[in-house]
Motif scaffolding. Structure first.
Motif: not given
Length: 175
Positions: A1-24
């Motif tokens: 089995m060969t390993e692949t390098t995962p894609p470099a993470p891209t900067a996510l917009p703030a709304p995607l980072l808080v998708r389980t955050g509180g209302e405020r």
């Protein structure tokens, strides 16, 4: 089995980072995302390009920045602290779309940044259920103010997206 390098993470917009955050946290992330997108839409433009009228109305990229500065001032400090709201003429206009010859895009952006910072500071200590009177439409909560300013900012960022594409072909969140 060969390993692949995962894609470099891209900067996510703030709304995607808080998708389980509180209302405020979600409300603040969406509003800050649209504020940032507006700045990105005008980044790198010369003053004359930002003032150029490309539609029959008075809407320009510079005018959008100026208008949204007044939106920030009116809805957050204006209502939440009783600060004086911008004066309106007999037709109910606040002059926010008119950009004077002495006004630069850099100056308009600085005023917008200052207004956004003031909005954040004024809203921060208050609960979302905090209620204030609006002189024309009655009582409203801070929650309602957040949703309204998100809606208005997002709508005008959409206008800015089209105007920027008409100006120089630039598209996307940051151009």
């Amino acid at each position: 089995m060969t390993e692949t390098t995962p894609p470099a993470p891209t900067a996510l917009p703030a709304p995607l980072l808080v998708r389980t955050g509180g209302e405020r946290e979600v409300l603040e992330a969406f509003l800050d995302f649209h504020r940032s997108t507006l700045r990105g839409k005008v980044r790198g433009l010369a003053d004359d390009a930002a003032r150029r009228r490309l539609v029959p109305s008075e809407t320009t990229l510079a005018g959008l920045v100026k208008h949204l500065t007044l939106v920030e001032r009116s809805w957050f400090p204006g209502l939440l602290t009783g600060a004086e709201a911008p004066e309106k003429d007999a037709d109910g206009h606040d002059g926010g779309w008119e950009v004077g010859p002495e006004e630069s895009l850099d100056g308009l952006l600085a005023a917008y940044e200052e207004a956004c910072a003031r909005s954040r500071a004024v809203a921060a200590p208050l609960p979302l259920d905090h209620v204030v009177p609006h002189p024309e439409i009655g009582e409203m909560s801070l929650r309602w103010i957040y949703v309204h300013v998100i809606e208005e900012t997002a709508r005008h960022v959409g206008h800015a997206d089209i105007l920027r594409e008409q100006t120089d072909g630039a598209t996307g969140v940051t151009a």
